[in-house]
Design a protein around this motif. Structure first.
Motif, PDB file in Angstrom:
ATOM      1  N   ILE A   1       0.852  -1.187   0.000  1.00 29.89           N
ATOM      2  CA  ILE A   1       0.000   0.000   0.000  1.00 29.89           C
ATOM      3  C   ILE A   1       0.890   1.239   0.000  1.00 29.89           C
ATOM      4  O   ILE A   1       1.814   1.362   0.804  1.00 29.89           O
ATOM      5  CB  ILE A   1      -0.963   0.016   1.202  1.00 29.89           C
ATOM      6  CG1 ILE A   1      -1.945  -1.151   1.077  1.00 29.89           C
ATOM      7  CG2 ILE A   1      -1.705   1.351   1.277  1.00 29.89           C
ATOM      8  CD1 ILE A   1      -2.945  -1.256   2.214  1.00 29.89           C
ATOM      9  N   TYR A   2       0.567   2.149  -0.924  1.00 34.27           N
ATOM     10  CA  TYR A   2       1.320   3.383  -1.088  1.00 34.27           C
ATOM     11  C   TYR A   2       0.417   4.572  -0.790  1.00 34.27           C
ATOM     12  O   TYR A   2      -0.792   4.505  -0.992  1.00 34.27           O
ATOM     13  CB  TYR A   2       1.854   3.478  -2.520  1.00 34.27           C
ATOM     14  CG  TYR A   2       2.859   2.394  -2.824  1.00 34.27           C
ATOM     15  CD1 TYR A   2       4.208   2.607  -2.624  1.00 34.27           C
ATOM     16  CD2 TYR A   2       2.445   1.147  -3.284  1.00 34.27           C
ATOM     17  CE1 TYR A   2       5.141   1.610  -2.882  1.00 34.27           C
ATOM     18  CE2 TYR A   2       3.362   0.136  -3.547  1.00 34.27           C
ATOM     19  CZ  TYR A   2       4.708   0.375  -3.341  1.00 34.27           C
ATOM     20  OH  TYR A   2       5.622  -0.609  -3.590  1.00 34.27           O
ATOM     21  N   PRO A   3       0.995   5.687  -0.351  1.00 34.31           N
ATOM     22  CA  PRO A   3       0.187   6.876  -0.044  1.00 34.31           C
ATOM     23  C   PRO A   3      -0.452   7.458  -1.307  1.00 34.31           C
ATOM     24  O   PRO A   3       0.019   7.205  -2.421  1.00 34.31           O
ATOM     25  CB  PRO A   3       1.190   7.848   0.574  1.00 34.31           C
ATOM     26  CG  PRO A   3       2.520   7.396   0.100  1.00 34.31           C
ATOM     27  CD  PRO A   3       2.424   5.907  -0.119  1.00 34.31           C
ATOM     28  N   PRO A   4      -1.497   8.258  -1.131  1.00 33.31           N
ATOM     29  CA  PRO A   4      -2.193   8.841  -2.293  1.00 33.31           C
ATOM     30  C   PRO A   4      -1.296   9.659  -3.217  1.00 33.31           C
ATOM     31  O   PRO A   4      -1.547   9.726  -4.417  1.00 33.31           O
ATOM     32  CB  PRO A   4      -3.257   9.741  -1.659  1.00 33.31           C
ATOM     33  CG  PRO A   4      -3.440   9.235  -0.273  1.00 33.31           C
ATOM     34  CD  PRO A   4      -2.124   8.627   0.133  1.00 33.31           C
TER      35      PRO A   4
ATOM     36  N   GLU B   1      -8.490   2.761   1.014  1.00 35.26           N
ATOM     37  CA  GLU B   1      -8.731   3.835   1.979  1.00 35.26           C
ATOM     38  C   GLU B   1      -7.506   4.716   2.214  1.00 35.26           C
ATOM     39  O   GLU B   1      -7.597   5.937   2.258  1.00 35.26           O
ATOM     40  CB  GLU B   1      -9.213   3.238   3.303  1.00 35.26           C
ATOM     41  CG  GLU B   1      -9.567   4.270   4.338  1.00 35.26           C
ATOM     42  CD  GLU B   1     -10.060   3.639   5.627  1.00 35.26           C
ATOM     43  OE1 GLU B   1      -9.869   4.270   6.673  1.00 35.26           O
ATOM     44  OE2 GLU B   1     -10.607   2.533   5.591  1.00 35.26           O
ATOM     45  N   ASN B   2      -6.337   4.103   2.361  1.00 36.47           N
ATOM     46  CA  ASN B   2      -5.122   4.852   2.714  1.00 36.47           C
ATOM     47  C   ASN B   2      -4.264   5.246   1.521  1.00 36.47           C
ATOM     48  O   ASN B   2      -3.145   5.710   1.700  1.00 36.47           O
ATOM     49  CB  ASN B   2      -4.273   4.029   3.682  1.00 36.47           C
ATOM     50  CG  ASN B   2      -5.005   3.720   4.965  1.00 36.47           C
ATOM     51  OD1 ASN B   2      -5.904   4.460   5.346  1.00 36.47           O
ATOM     52  ND2 ASN B   2      -4.647   2.634   5.608  1.00 36.47           N
TER      53      ASN B   2
END
Length: 184
Positions: A41-44, A63-64
């Motif tokens: 998972i990577y930030p927006p 979500e994240n």
């Protein structure tokens, strides 16, 4: 970086009739980093750095931020490994150590480069960071691309690797790969 390599492979082979099985072994000594990488998972804000087509094809909005697609995650196997102390994998097509070796001194280089040479298959590639080189181990590796720091394994005998004989390395590599066969 493992996911980037997997994405490049997926793009290269695309919908080709022949698509070889691809497994990328991503290792680190830090279990927390391995667990985080495995989730993918990577930030927006990655949307600013990843081309829109790649973002749509290889990431899912969560979500994240963004999570790397399951297809790409399934190409990568994450494991704890100390590349200087643990037995190496063997017959690898590519080893990427970008920006890791720069932090090692000459004593660790003396241990590591023979291990990397041993781990590569004949004609395999070693990818280093911009500020890294094989240095005094140019007898083991041939420089293919100076700008991108890509080397290939030379067809020479791997120097004696301290701690384990070659047969023990092979047995350890088979065990790491989840196979139970014994080498002779």
């Amino acid at each position: 970086e493992a996911y980037s390599i997997a994405i490049v492979c997926a793009e290269f082979f695309g919908q080709a009739a022949f698509r070889p099985p691809i497994k990328i072994f991503a290792t680190d000594v830090n279990d927390t980093l391995i667990d985080k990488a495995r989730i993918g998972i990577y930030p927006p804000n990655i949307a600013a750095d990843v081309a829109p087509g790649r973002l749509r094809r290889f990431f899912t909005r969560v979500e994240n931020g963004y999570q790397i697609s399951k297809t790409i995650r399934d190409m990568c196997i994450f494991a704890r490994q100390d590349m200087v102390k643990d037995p190496p994998f063997s017959r690898l097509d590519l080893i990427s150590c970008r920006n890791a070796i720069i932090y090692f001194g000459p004593a660790l280089h003396k241990k590591l480069f023979p291990v990397l040479h041993y781990a590569l298959r004949e004609g395999g590639f070693l990818l280093l960071g911009i500020s890294e080189s094989v240095g005094v181990f140019s007898n083991l590796f041939h420089l293919v691309d100076k700008k991108h720091k890509i080397y290939t394994k030379k067809a020479v005998l791997t120097p004696l690797i301290p701690r384990l004989a070659a047969g023990e390395f092979e047995a350890a590599a088979l065990e790491i790969n989840g196979r139970s066969e014994q080498t002779s």
